[in-house]
Motif scaffolding. Structure first.
Motif, PDB file in Angstrom:
ATOM      1  N   UNK A  18       0.755  -1.086   0.025  1.00  0.00           N
ATOM      2  CA  UNK A  18       0.004  -0.071   0.173  1.00  0.00           C
ATOM      3  C   UNK A  18       0.811   1.459   0.006  1.00  0.00           C
ATOM      4  N   UNK A  19       2.040   1.289   0.501  1.00  0.00           N
ATOM      5  CA  UNK A  19       3.049   2.546   0.779  1.00  0.00           C
ATOM      6  C   UNK A  19       4.298   2.001   0.428  1.00  0.00           C
ATOM      7  N   UNK A  91       5.474   7.423   0.441  1.00  0.00           N
ATOM      8  CA  UNK A  91       4.180   7.776  -0.570  1.00  0.00           C
ATOM      9  C   UNK A  91       3.189   6.529  -0.442  1.00  0.00           C
ATOM     10  N   UNK A  92       1.952   6.886  -0.809  1.00  0.00           N
ATOM     11  CA  UNK A  92       0.921   5.902  -0.702  1.00  0.00           C
ATOM     12  C   UNK A  92       1.083   5.416  -2.361  1.00  0.00           C
ATOM     13  N   UNK A 118       3.373  -2.834  15.545  1.00  0.00           N
ATOM     14  CA  UNK A 118       1.880  -2.196  15.445  1.00  0.00           C
ATOM     15  C   UNK A 118       2.028  -0.724  15.487  1.00  0.00           C
ATOM     16  N   UNK A 119       2.735  -0.284  16.511  1.00  0.00           N
ATOM     17  CA  UNK A 119       2.746   1.132  16.902  1.00  0.00           C
ATOM     18  C   UNK A 119       3.070   1.951  15.449  1.00  0.00           C
ATOM     19  N   UNK A 120       4.064   1.530  14.614  1.00  0.00           N
ATOM     20  CA  UNK A 120       4.660   2.347  13.480  1.00  0.00           C
ATOM     21  C   UNK A 120       3.637   2.042  12.301  1.00  0.00           C
ATOM     22  N   UNK A 121       2.793   0.907  12.659  1.00  0.00           N
ATOM     23  CA  UNK A 121       1.854   0.504  11.503  1.00  0.00           C
ATOM     24  C   UNK A 121       0.661   1.736  11.574  1.00  0.00           C
ATOM     25  N   UNK A 122       0.250   1.935  13.055  1.00  0.00           N
ATOM     26  CA  UNK A 122      -0.809   2.757  13.314  1.00  0.00           C
ATOM     27  C   UNK A 122      -0.198   4.238  12.620  1.00  0.00           C
ATOM     28  N   UNK A 123       0.985   4.486  13.100  1.00  0.00           N
ATOM     29  CA  UNK A 123       1.231   5.894  12.811  1.00  0.00           C
ATOM     30  C   UNK A 123       1.554   6.049  11.260  1.00  0.00           C
ATOM     31  N   UNK A 124       1.958   5.136  10.504  1.00  0.00           N
ATOM     32  CA  UNK A 124       2.043   5.190   9.091  1.00  0.00           C
ATOM     33  C   UNK A 124       0.751   5.175   8.399  1.00  0.00           C
ATOM     34  N   UNK A 125      -0.453   4.609   8.635  1.00  0.00           N
ATOM     35  CA  UNK A 125      -1.637   4.421   8.082  1.00  0.00           C
ATOM     36  C   UNK A 125      -2.191   5.749   8.571  1.00  0.00           C
TER      37      UNK A 125
END
Ligand SMILES: O=C(O)COP(=O)(O)O
Ligand SMILES: [Mg+2]
Length: 234
Positions: A18-19, A91-92, A118-125
């Motif tokens: 996705x990114x 970028x997406x 998971x914490x980085x996933x939340x921030x990236x999304x």
């Protein structure tokens, strides 16, 4: 063939799917390497090291730069302090947001199954403006195992309401690790061919490959009808 009545869950890998996060990962790795006087990595090296989680990324960095293994935990700690806040170079991929909106609008429950913490996933999304589209996030530290072990994907599918005896769902990813965990659950795998994979597409089990996210909804409709069964679900 088992024809579904409800739109099936669709789970996505994150980095390289996705990114395009490799430039931020590269910047964080290189900040740590520069700090200890080591030679920075180029972008292709980083792309080749992403996909199995932070520890494996750093095992590969340590091997590539012939660093002392004993430094691993300090290096990972220094990296993580930067990684959670590194978004400016990410970028997406084209048409991702529109495609996710389309799938969500058709009623597909959407999830993430990534080896990123998971914490980085939340921030990236959140930074990418995609967080609101997902009903479930599974990160590299959400279960005791990371992909290619099937447990993280299995957890994501369970949370999205897939029937454990009949995993009617789709997994979308870019790597051989994604392909392997989908295969062990009997879930059709759709390969985004513009991501960070090391192997040729022909070496990976996949139901279909695509280069353009605007083609994904049709692939989901075509392959989401299939029934998969696997010992891993019994
Ligand atoms: O290796 C990582 O940290 C994440 O990679 P993935 O999103 O492709 O699983
Ligand atoms: Mg990936």
């Amino acid at each position: 063939m088992n024809v579904c009545l409800a739109p099936c869950p669709v789970v996505f890998d994150l980095d390289g799917t996705l990114i395009d996060s490799a430039p931020d990962i590269q910047a964080c790795v290189n900040a740590v390497l520069t700090d200890i006087g080591a030679v920075p990595l180029d972008l292709n090296e980083v792309r080749g090291f992403v996909g199995e989680g932070v520890e494996t990324l750093w095992r590969k960095v340590v091997a590539a730069r012939r660093l002392d293994d004993a430094r691993m935990s300090d290096l990972v700690r220094a990296f993580m302090a930067l990684y959670e806040h590194a978004h400016d170079r990410t970028t997406v991929f084209p048409e991702v947001s529109e495609t996710l909106e389309t799938l969500a609008g058709r009623g597909h429950p959407l999830g993430i199954c990534t080896n990123k913490p998971l914490s980085v996933t939340h921030a990236a999304l959140a930074h990418a403006g995609l967080a609101h589209l997902f009903d479930c996030l599974i990160g590299g530290d959400s279960t005791p195992f990371r992909k290619p072990h099937p447990l993280p994907l299995r957890r994501a599918l369970e949370r999205l309401g897939a029937d454990p005896r009949r995993p009617h769902a789709i997994y979308v990813g870019d790597s051989e690790f994604d392909a392997a965990c989908a295969a062990s659950l009997g879930v059709p795998f759709l390969l985004y061919a513009q991501g960070y994979r090391r192997s040729g597409a022909s070496e990976m089990v996949h139901a279909a490959a695509f280069d353009d996210f605007s083609h994904l909804p049709a692939l989901v409709e075509a392959h989401g009808q299939r029934e998969g069964l696997s010992a891993a679900w019994s």
